[in-house]
Design a protein around this motif. Structure first.
Motif, PDB file in Angstrom:
ATOM      1  N   MET A   1     -13.847   1.528  -8.354  1.00 20.22           N
ATOM      2  CA  MET A   1     -13.359   2.845  -7.931  1.00 20.22           C
ATOM      3  C   MET A   1     -13.255   3.799  -9.114  1.00 20.22           C
TER       4      MET A   1
ATOM      5  N   ALA B   1      -6.554   1.723  -4.229  1.00 20.15           N
ATOM      6  CA  ALA B   1      -7.196   0.413  -4.190  1.00 20.15           C
ATOM      7  C   ALA B   1      -6.311  -0.557  -3.429  1.00 20.15           C
TER       8      ALA B   1
ATOM      9  N   ASP C   1     -10.653  -4.282  -6.971  1.00 18.13           N
ATOM     10  CA  ASP C   1     -11.429  -3.106  -6.554  1.00 18.13           C
ATOM     11  C   ASP C   1     -11.335  -1.951  -7.548  1.00 18.13           C
ATOM     12  N   ILE C   2     -10.348  -2.010  -8.442  1.00 22.32           N
ATOM     13  CA  ILE C   2     -10.053  -0.846  -9.289  1.00 22.32           C
ATOM     14  C   ILE C   2     -11.231  -0.443 -10.196  1.00 22.32           C
TER      15      ILE C   2
END
Lengths: 394, 291
Positions: B286, B277, B282-283
């Motif tokens: 994902m 990431a 964004d984690i």
């Protein structure tokens, strides 16, 4: 903290590793030559006392003629000059040894094995990282179990190999005495590594002469966590501001950008810096510093940290990004007000008493950002706007 | 959940100090909330006989083990005596010492970790926030209110970065099995590999978020191992902007001699097929993609 060559050699000398005769000069005067002749001799090497890598290649080591004028010229040439941007305040004038062969030895910490590692190369004097990359087999490595007080004999036997040394160094007879002396040097180096709380000790080159084995260069890096028990009061690798920060217990690194940063926790603070790079890097906008104010920061610490940032030369705006269970937002808010800032500040706070903190700041006209990304984007935009305004004026 | 469960009996090393007594109380509160065994003893040499938050304090770990059957230590002692404290805990038979203390000389850490290993005692940290299995047990100083029980493991070298990520996961309704802060020092006890190994054996953990930073190559080693045990991994590396040879807060977070800089670390992880990431935000997305 890095030691300078003369300091490292002083330690070597005290532990019994052979080093050449030398004196340190900070300026040349009428007595200098007589002093050098008396303490060192005529045939000397003059080295700039600066802790930068690749000093020799950068012109920091001179081999003057064995005359008063030659030595004076070399000393004066280095004193007051800069090596890789670092001013030379002192030089080491050292006896020039007649070198038959150069080896390499160092001890450092292997994070994966969680233990000291000894590196030894029969052929030294070179860039060891290059050698390790291009000819990995030329560098012998051995881990020492951390609870060993001394290097076990089987390790020094492996590290110092008489046969391979003799093959490489043809100008010198590598006899049992020579091998014993190299092993002895390795053993002492390990003793220094452990007793002096080093994270690196390096001799490059370790030279073989007709009179025995000598450390011609010396590098020592001390563990910053252990300076207290090595009688070192302040870490001089730090800038003045960084030393001030250390007094307050902040982790602080001075950088050269426009956005001042305060975070809590090293990782979050680093991630804040990274985001500034991501959003501002393309426009030449960078962090001005790294400051981890630590857990449970109170009003006083927060305002102190902010006031420190205001001393940074290129500062345009500050981002404060605090998160956690023990950080009280009302305390932080009071600290922000107490700092009486002359620069704008983008605030992101999450934790205990968040609402109280927000109210305190709101009353005085400060807004707060929910996400760190938003605070950072606002700071980047502010720097851009300020730079645009300045261009407009000129 | 890994390392400990509800029945785990905790001893706090350095129980009478500021940090120790504060966090003893918090761990105890959490244990009460979730119905765990909690803190059964404290240790501070010379302060035996005192009581902190209804918990008996002993002079030695040995006594705490004999009297209260303590199994796991959480350590808050000052850095100067931390080596001794870890060794004492290991010698007394603790299975695990969670070392919260920061600023311990690295030579002391190497010795204490080697000694503990020889006594079959795992060390988490030092210089770490400890670990939490939401709804089960808290061993350290993590803010419990950010967490929620679930199936994602988190391993991190940094405290507050962990909180930021756990917060983001919880906000997106992604619960955590266990969150482990392994510490920011140059030498640490349990590394990414050790923790991934435990997660691999934990039925409840379906994927792991690895939060690394500049310095060393423990992250790559961990990623390699996760592949071997077929555990899905998402990584984030802090310090892309870190200048070389500067210590960024953590003693281990220094880019030395070109080794361990963030970008080459990210490149090596990507080469191993690990999604990395570029921002914390964004984690969660994902993670959802691999679970």
């Amino acid at each position: 903290m890095k030691l300078l060559e003369d300091e490292a050699k002083e330690i070597f000398r005290a532990y019994g590793i052979h080093v050449a005769k030398s004196i340190v000069l900070d300026k040349w005067n009428d007595e200098s030559f007589a002093l050098i002749q008396k303490e060192v001799g005529d045939l000397v090497v003059v080295k700039a006392l600066v802790s930068v890598g690749g000093r020799g290649k950068a012109g920091g080591v001179l081999l003057p003629e064995a005359t008063p004028a030659g030595i004076q010229e070399a000393c004066e040439q280095l004193l007051g000059s800069e090596i890789k941007g670092v001013p030379v305040e002192k030089v080491l004038v050292e006896e020039r040894l007649s070198i038959l062969h150069e080896c390499y030895v160092s001890i450092t910490i292997d994070r994966l094995k969680k233990s000291p590692i000894i590196l030894f190369a029969d052929d030294g004097g070179v860039d060891i990282e290059e050698l390790a990359r291009d000819q990995p087999a030329a560098v012998r490595r051995a881990h020492v179990y951390p609870l060993c007080e001394t290097v076990p004999e089987y390790i020094t036997r492996y590290i110092v190999n008489q046969k391979s040394l003799q093959e490489i160094s043809q100008d010198v007879t590598v006899d049992a005495t020579m091998v014993a002396e190299i092993k002895r040097t390795v053993n002492i180096l390990y003793q220094i590594f452990v007793e002096r709380d080093c994270t690196l000790v390096e001799i490059n080159p370790l030279v073989l002469t007709h009179h025995g084995v000598y450390a011609v260069d010396a590098k020592i890096i001390l563990d910053d966590n252990a300076l207290y028990r090595q009688d070192i009061a302040c870490n001089r690798d730090l800038s003045t501001l960084e030393q001030e920060a250390e007094k307050y217990g902040f982790s602080f690194v001075e950088l050269d950008g426009q956005i001042g940063v305060i975070g809590n926790g090293a990782g979050l603070t680093m991630a804040t810096l990274d985001l500034i790079h991501r959003h501002g890097g393309g426009f030449g906008i960078r962090p001005a510093n790294f400051l981890d104010v630590g857990g449970g920061a109170d009003q006083d610490r927060v305002s102190r940290a902010l006031q420190m940032l205001e001393q940074l030369p290129n500062l345009k705006v500050i981002v404060i990004n605090l998160l956690g269970g023990i950080t009280r937002c009302d305390e932080v808010a009071k600290g922000i007000l107490a700092a009486d800032l002359s620069r704008p500040i983008m605030i992101r706070l999450a934790g205990t008493n968040e609402e109280e903190g927000k109210a305190i700041l709101h009353d005085r006209g400060y807004g707060m950002y929910q996400k760190m990304e938003d605070a950072i984007v606002a700071a980047v935009l502010h720097v851009q706007q300020e730079e645009k305004n300045r261009e407009g004026c000129t | 959940m890994i390392y400990a469960d509800k029945s785990t009996r905790i001893v706090v090393l350095g129980a009478t100090g500021n940090q120790g007594s504060f966090h003893l109380e918090r761990m105890q509160q959490y244990a009460r909330t979730v119905g765990g065994a909690g803190v059964v003893a404290g240790v501070t040499p010379g302060k035996g006989g005192q009581v902190v938050s209804d918990v008996n304090v002993y002079d030695s770990v040995r006594e705490a083990v004999l009297e209260q059957d303590a199994q796991v230590g959480v350590m808050f002692v000052p850095s100067r005596i931390a080596k001794d404290s870890i060794m004492e805990g290991a010698d007394a038979g603790l299975d695990l010492v969670v070392a919260i203390t920061e600023g311990i000389p690295v030579h002391d850490v190497m010795k204490a970790v080697a000694f503990a290993k020889a006594h079959d005692c795992a060390v988490i940290g030092p210089n770490c926030p400890g670990l939490i299995s939401p709804g089960v047990i808290s061993l350290g100083i993590m803010p419990t209110h950010l967490t929620m029980p679930g199936k994602v493991g988190v391993i991190s070298r940094s405290g507050t970065l962990t909180y930021a990520v756990v917060d983001a996961l919880t906000q997106n309704n992604i619960g955590q099995s266990t969150v482990v802060g392994i510490g920011g020092d140059q030498v640490i006890g349990q590394t990414f590999v050790d923790v991934i190994n435990r997660f691999a054996e934990d039925e409840n953990t379906q994927a792991v978020v690895l939060l690394g930073e500049v310095g060393g190559n423990l992250e790559e080693e961990g990623a390699h191992f996760a592949k071997e045990v077929e555990l899905p991994l998402i990584a984030f590396i802090a310090g892309v902007s870190a200048p070389p040879d500067k210590r960024m807060g953590h003693a281990g977070a220094i880019v030395f001699g070109g080794e361990g800089d963030a970008q080459s670390k990210i490149n090596r992880l990507v080469a191993q097929g690990v999604p990395v990431a570029s921002e914390i935000a964004d984690i969660p997305r994902m993670v959802q993609e691999v679970v």
